[in-house]
Design an enzyme around this catalytic site. Structure first.
Site, PDB file in Angstrom:
ATOM      1  CG  ASN A  11      -1.753   1.190   1.381  1.00 39.68           C
ATOM      2  OD1 ASN A  11      -1.824   2.016   0.483  1.00 39.68           O
ATOM      3  ND2 ASN A  11      -2.410   1.324   2.532  1.00 39.68           N
ATOM      4  CD1 TRP A  12       2.676   1.242  -3.767  1.00 40.03           C
ATOM      5  CD2 TRP A  12       3.638   3.039  -4.694  1.00 40.03           C
ATOM      6  NE1 TRP A  12       3.510   0.801  -4.759  1.00 40.03           N
ATOM      7  CE2 TRP A  12       4.109   1.882  -5.357  1.00 40.03           C
ATOM      8  CE3 TRP A  12       4.095   4.281  -5.121  1.00 40.03           C
ATOM      9  CZ2 TRP A  12       5.029   1.938  -6.406  1.00 40.03           C
ATOM     10  CZ3 TRP A  12       5.004   4.335  -6.170  1.00 40.03           C
ATOM     11  CH2 TRP A  12       5.476   3.180  -6.795  1.00 40.03           C
ATOM     12  CE  LYS A  13      -0.403   3.207   4.925  1.00 36.85           C
ATOM     13  NZ  LYS A  13      -0.722   3.338   6.330  1.00 36.85           N
ATOM     14  CG  HIS A  96      -6.432   1.626   4.573  1.00 38.32           C
ATOM     15  ND1 HIS A  96      -6.104   2.577   5.519  1.00 38.32           N
ATOM     16  CD2 HIS A  96      -5.380   0.768   4.517  1.00 38.32           C
ATOM     17  CE1 HIS A  96      -4.900   2.309   5.996  1.00 38.32           C
ATOM     18  NE2 HIS A  96      -4.438   1.213   5.400  1.00 38.32           N
ATOM     19  CD  GLU A 167      -4.084  -2.846   7.009  1.00 46.91           C
ATOM     20  OE1 GLU A 167      -2.939  -3.057   6.597  1.00 46.91           O
ATOM     21  OE2 GLU A 167      -4.678  -1.773   6.807  1.00 46.91           O
ATOM     22  N   GLY A 173       0.975   2.125  11.101  1.00 48.56           N
ATOM     23  CA  GLY A 173       1.633   3.389  10.727  1.00 48.56           C
ATOM     24  C   GLY A 173       2.440   4.050  11.823  1.00 48.56           C
ATOM     25  CB  SER A 215       3.879  -1.964  12.684  1.00 46.78           C
ATOM     26  OG  SER A 215       3.289  -0.739  13.028  1.00 46.78           O
ATOM     27  N   GLY A 236       2.290  -1.135   4.622  1.00 44.91           N
ATOM     28  CA  GLY A 236       2.179   0.303   4.367  1.00 44.91           C
ATOM     29  C   GLY A 236       3.550   0.928   4.232  1.00 44.91           C
ATOM     30  N   GLY A 237       4.021   1.529   5.318  1.00 49.39           N
ATOM     31  CA  GLY A 237       5.274   2.287   5.309  1.00 49.39           C
ATOM     32  C   GLY A 237       6.459   1.544   4.691  1.00 49.39           C
TER      33      GLY A 237
END
Ligand code: PGA
Length: 253
Positions: A11-13, A96, A167, A173, A215, A236-237
């Site tokens: 997930n590039w966000k 999300h 999630e 995050g 995470s 994510g990150g």
């Protein structure tokens, strides 16, 4: 699930804000997909990049981070599952937690979005997870509603065409309280299976793939993927860190 291919959905966000950096990220994801064909790697792009990167070359799969509940029409700023398919996308996240929070998306609205994605033959990645945990276990109600209500409008025969992503918001995050422990993940996956079994029966519930997100990093992917019931990750990150994403994919190979 012994011969199961694990999924790493990235997930590039809303990152990066620079096309040159984005091109480097996609090149690296493509390289990983070629190097690790036993892992299903999906790049979930910002919508502005979907048309640019989704050409059908190589093993990398593509998707978007959100989708409209309608396939076309006068809906300013929204993105259609039908167009996503035409452009070569195969997946879309729906529900999300960042969209539930910032855009007040309800479970029934998320269900419509999932139906739109399925209606054109693509795969919705339906996110669910409690905001916080309490010792009395009240969070279980929230978890159950977020899990079952988005599935309500989906025909039972299509249940296996969906990817679920558990999630927990408290573990996601930069504001994450702490990472989930393997014991917590294991017991929650059992709970999720039980809820699905009660609603759909064991046969169907056993076939649904559940990703974990929150995470996930290069340092914890190995222990998390070893938890029974984990079918892969929604990352994510770590999507934007070469070192992390490579270690995550390696843990899933
Ligand atoms: P994180 O995000 O890996 O940065 O915690 C996961 C997600 O929001 O999908």
């Amino acid at each position: 699930m012994s011969n199961m291919k694990y999924t790493v959905a990235c997930n590039w966000k809303m990152l990066p804000a620079d096309i040159v950096v984005a091109k480097k990220t996609i090149a690296f994801h493509k390289k990983l997909a070629t190097e690790f064909p036993s892992v299903q790697i999906i790049s979930l792009l910002p919508s502005m990049l979907v048309g640019q990167f989704t050409q059908k070359t190589g093993k990398l799969l593509y998707g978007s981070q959100d989708i409209s509940d309608s396939l076309e029409g006068a809906f300013t700023g929204e993105n259609s599952a039908a167009l996503l398919k035409t452009l070569g996308g195969q997946f879309s996240i729906v529900g999300h937690s960042e969209r539930r929070d910032r855009h007040q998306e309800s479970n029934s609205f998320i269900s419509k979005k999932a139906v739109a994605v399925l209606s054109v033959g693509l795969t919705p990645i339906i996110c669910f997870g409690e905001t916080a945990r309490d010792e009395q276990g009240k969070y279980i109600d929230e978890l159950e509603r977020q899990l079952l209500e988005p599935l309500e409008a989906i025909e039972e025969t299509k249940l296996t065409k969906v990817l679920l992503a558990y999630e927990p918001v408290w573990a996601i995050g930069k504001n994450a309280k702490r990472p989930i422990t393997t014991d917590e993940l294991f017991s929650t996956l059992i709970l999720i299976k039980k809820i699905l079994t009660t609603r759909y029966g064991k046969d169907k519930a056993d076939k649904v793939k559940i990703l974990y997100g929150g995470s996930v990093k290069g340092t914890n992917a190995k222990e998390l993927v070893a938890v029974p019931g984990v079918a892969g990750f929604l990352v994510g990150g770590a999507t934007h860190s070469k070192e992390d994403i490579k270690a995550i994919v390696q843990a899933c190979k």
